[in-house]
Design an enzyme around this catalytic site. Structure first.
Site, PDB file in Angstrom:
ATOM      1  N   LEU A  59      -3.672   3.015   8.718  1.00  0.00           N
ATOM      2  CA  LEU A  59      -4.019   3.440  10.089  1.00  0.00           C
ATOM      3  C   LEU A  59      -4.207   4.953  10.216  1.00  0.00           C
ATOM      4  O   LEU A  59      -4.664   5.429  11.253  1.00  0.00           O
ATOM      5  CB  LEU A  59      -2.968   2.944  11.090  1.00  0.00           C
ATOM      6  CG  LEU A  59      -2.939   1.421  11.291  1.00  0.00           C
ATOM      7  CD1 LEU A  59      -1.892   1.038  12.328  1.00  0.00           C
ATOM      8  CD2 LEU A  59      -4.302   0.889  11.711  1.00  0.00           C
ATOM      9  N   ASN A  90       1.104   5.860   3.271  1.00  0.00           N
ATOM     10  CA  ASN A  90       0.471   7.071   2.713  1.00  0.00           C
ATOM     11  C   ASN A  90      -0.235   7.896   3.783  1.00  0.00           C
ATOM     12  O   ASN A  90      -1.414   8.236   3.673  1.00  0.00           O
ATOM     13  CB  ASN A  90      -0.484   6.720   1.554  1.00  0.00           C
ATOM     14  CG  ASN A  90      -1.686   5.894   1.981  1.00  0.00           C
ATOM     15  OD1 ASN A  90      -1.659   5.225   3.019  1.00  0.00           O
ATOM     16  ND2 ASN A  90      -2.734   5.909   1.177  1.00  0.00           N
ATOM     17  N   HIS A 175       1.565  -1.312  -5.631  1.00  0.00           N
ATOM     18  CA  HIS A 175       0.173  -0.994  -6.001  1.00  0.00           C
ATOM     19  C   HIS A 175       0.201  -0.888  -7.519  1.00  0.00           C
ATOM     20  O   HIS A 175       0.662   0.109  -8.070  1.00  0.00           O
ATOM     21  CB  HIS A 175      -0.233   0.320  -5.325  1.00  0.00           C
ATOM     22  CG  HIS A 175      -1.508   0.914  -5.821  1.00  0.00           C
ATOM     23  ND1 HIS A 175      -2.592   1.147  -4.998  1.00  0.00           N
ATOM     24  CD2 HIS A 175      -1.885   1.347  -7.044  1.00  0.00           C
ATOM     25  CE1 HIS A 175      -3.570   1.695  -5.699  1.00  0.00           C
ATOM     26  NE2 HIS A 175      -3.171   1.832  -6.954  1.00  0.00           N
ATOM     27  N   ASP A 301      -6.424  -4.228   3.076  1.00  0.00           N
ATOM     28  CA  ASP A 301      -6.490  -2.865   2.523  1.00  0.00           C
ATOM     29  C   ASP A 301      -7.507  -2.025   3.313  1.00  0.00           C
ATOM     30  O   ASP A 301      -8.215  -1.182   2.752  1.00  0.00           O
ATOM     31  CB  ASP A 301      -6.805  -2.856   1.027  1.00  0.00           C
ATOM     32  CG  ASP A 301      -6.456  -1.526   0.360  1.00  0.00           C
ATOM     33  OD1 ASP A 301      -5.952  -0.613   1.045  1.00  0.00           O
ATOM     34  OD2 ASP A 301      -6.705  -1.391  -0.844  1.00  0.00           O
TER      35      ASP A 301
HETATM   36  O1  DOR Z   1      -8.966   2.035  -2.071  1.00  0.00           O
HETATM   37  C1  DOR Z   1      -7.865   2.381  -1.705  1.00  0.00           C
HETATM   38  N1  DOR Z   1      -7.695   3.145  -0.619  1.00  0.00           N
HETATM   39  N2  DOR Z   1      -6.802   2.026  -2.426  1.00  0.00           N
HETATM   40  C2  DOR Z   1      -5.573   2.503  -2.179  1.00  0.00           C
HETATM   41  O2  DOR Z   1      -4.665   2.142  -2.872  1.00  0.00           O
HETATM   42  C3  DOR Z   1      -5.351   3.483  -1.095  1.00  0.00           C
HETATM   43  C4  DOR Z   1      -6.399   3.367  -0.073  1.00  0.00           C
HETATM   44  C5  DOR Z   1      -6.440   4.549   0.854  1.00  0.00           C
HETATM   45  O3  DOR Z   1      -5.386   4.969   1.346  1.00  0.00           O
HETATM   46  O4  DOR Z   1      -7.540   5.018   1.154  1.00  0.00           O
HETATM   47 ZN    ZN Z   2      -3.341   0.203  -3.032  1.00  0.00          ZN
END
Ligand code: DOR
Ligand code: ZN
Length: 427
Positions: A59, A90, A175, A301
């Site tokens: 988000l 993250n 992950h 995702d």
């Molecule tokens: O493609 C991805 N984008 N894989 C991830 O593990 C993180 C995610 C992101 O935060 O953009």
């Molecule tokens: Zn991931």
């Protein structure tokens, strides 16, 4: 409005159309209902499913509100049929403490379009070096922990995280990417990456971590969840681990169910994602593994990115794709239209299993009297063309741009309240 009637709907796509009466957030009657004084949603034979639950959503708030906020991401979720999402850790700052997870949860409640469950980081700053305060975050209600975007690669830290997670009754979502095998990696290690001179991300980098973590989870007697499974070999590892009694669950993304590394030939970074798009043989195996339960559920995702982070040279582009508003349609295209899942199966992979994995008591419930009214109403015959600019997300990085897809969410109901209807967010 405390009373709502969904008129002429078909729960799980089975049987004749019925009316569903919702009162005070709970399903009060199913059958023929007099809707006087109630808010009416005319189902016109549409399929009623339990509201979808996404275990894996980015988000971007706090930190990258130029690409998505909890408000815009919640809108995308509601429009996609979701009644609960898990917001990955993250962010900037990282959700590795009670203050940040508390902010995400509170903001989600204020917006009120979908239940926003913050995911806590496993390690401080996602650095993989020191465990974050899992207990403190768990006491605020966090049930899923993940360093997603990064792998918890140190086996001792992963072992400790699993041991704590067992004591706390929470889930570690990994992950799976052995970083020593993906240094500089830009795409699936195969012929397409080789032709373009892109450093490869080998399937074994995922499979070796999944195998290791299944062994650690079995040893610790803890629950492990594997994020975004992307290879046929990982499906084999999961089948092996489940047969041995490991409490492991796994998700696959819509994009890994449909797209392959042939997309690399376009050299368009909208197709860059981590883990990368794999081969047609991987896609085929992932579909079969989802159908037979080896892979438990679908998670988006959903990864919004700014134009400047996607519309650039491949190696400079960030990995990730939008997913919340296209997930149902991709599942129908890849799993229902192919005969691999019926609508009960769709309810299982988009709602029931993810709710159970995260331990949500009020989501993924049967459509029955007395159950909480968290629902998605789906028109199975609709077809629509994806336009990134028209999606509710601030970012527009959908790999499905211009594609005509089947099935559309016509209404979403969260605890008896309509959150989205006919492509518009309520309120
Ligand atoms: O493609 C991805 N984008 N894989 C991830 O593990 C993180 C995610 C992101 O935060 O953009
Ligand atoms: Zn991931």
């Amino acid at each position: 409005m405390t009373t709502l009637v969904l008129k002429g709907v078909r729960p799980y796509g089975e049987g004749d159309p019925v009316d569903v009466l919702v009162r005070d957030g709970v399903i009060a009657a199913i059958g023929t209902v007099d809707g006087a004084d109630a808010e009416i949603v005319d189902g016109a034979g549409a399929i009623l499913l339990p509201g979808f639950v996404d275990l894996h959503t980015h988000l971007r708030e706090p930190g990258r509100e130029d690409t998505e906020t909890i408000a815009t991401g919640s809108a995308a979720a509601a429009l996609g049929g979701y009644t609960a999402v898990f917001a990955m850790a993250n962010t900037d700052p990282v959700a590795d403490n009670a203050v940040v997870v508390g902010h995400v949860a509170r903001r989600g409640r204020e917006v009120g379009l979908v239940d926003v469950h913050p995911v806590g980081a496993v390690t401080v700053g996602l650095k993989g070096e020191r465990l974050a305060e899992l207990g403190t975050m768990a006491r605020t209600g966090v049930r899923v922990f993940s360093d997603d975007g990064h792998c918890v690669h140190d086996p001792l830290i992963m072992r400790r995280a699993l041991e704590y997670s067992k004591a706390l009754g929470v889930v570690i979502a990994q992950h799976a990417e052995e970083p020593r095998l993906t240094v500089g990696a830009q795409a699936h290690e195969g012929e397409h990456a080789a032709r373009l001179g892109l450093a490869g991300w080998p399937a074994a980098a995922e499979e070796s971590i999944v195998a290791r973590d299944c062994l650690l989870a079995l040893h610790a007697g803890a629950k492990l969840h594997v994020c975004h499974v992307s290879t046929a070999g990982t499906a084999d590892v999961l089948a092996w681990a489940k047969a041995r009694g490991t409490t492991v669950s796994a998700e696959v993304t819509p994009h890994h169910l449909l797209l392959t590394d042939e997309r690399l030939d376009s050299y368009d970074p909208v197709n860059k994602v981590n883990p990368p798009l794999r081969t047609a043989a991987d896609v085929e195996k992932l579909r079969l593994a989802l159908a037979d339960g080896t892979i438990d559920c679908v998670a988006t995702d959903h990864a919004p990115h700014a134009v400047q982070d996607k519309d650039c040279e491949w190696s400079a582009a960030r990995p990730g794709m939008l997913g919340l508003q296209t997930a149902l349609s991709i599942v129908v295209e890849t799993m229902v239209a192919t005969g691999l899942l019926d609508w009960r199966g769709v309810a299982r992979v988009l709602s029931e299993r993810p709710a159970a994995i995260a331990g949500l008591a009020d989501q993924g419930r049967p459509i029955a009297v007395g159950e909480p009214a968290n629902l998605a109403l789906v028109d199975p015959d609709a077809r629509w063309t994806v336009r990134g600019a028209e999606l509710a997300s601030i970012a527009a990085n959908t790999p499905f741009e211009g594609m005509e897809l089947p099935a559309r969410v016509v209404a979403t109901v969260l605890r008896g309240k309509v959150t989205a209807r006919d492509g518009q967010v309520a309120g």
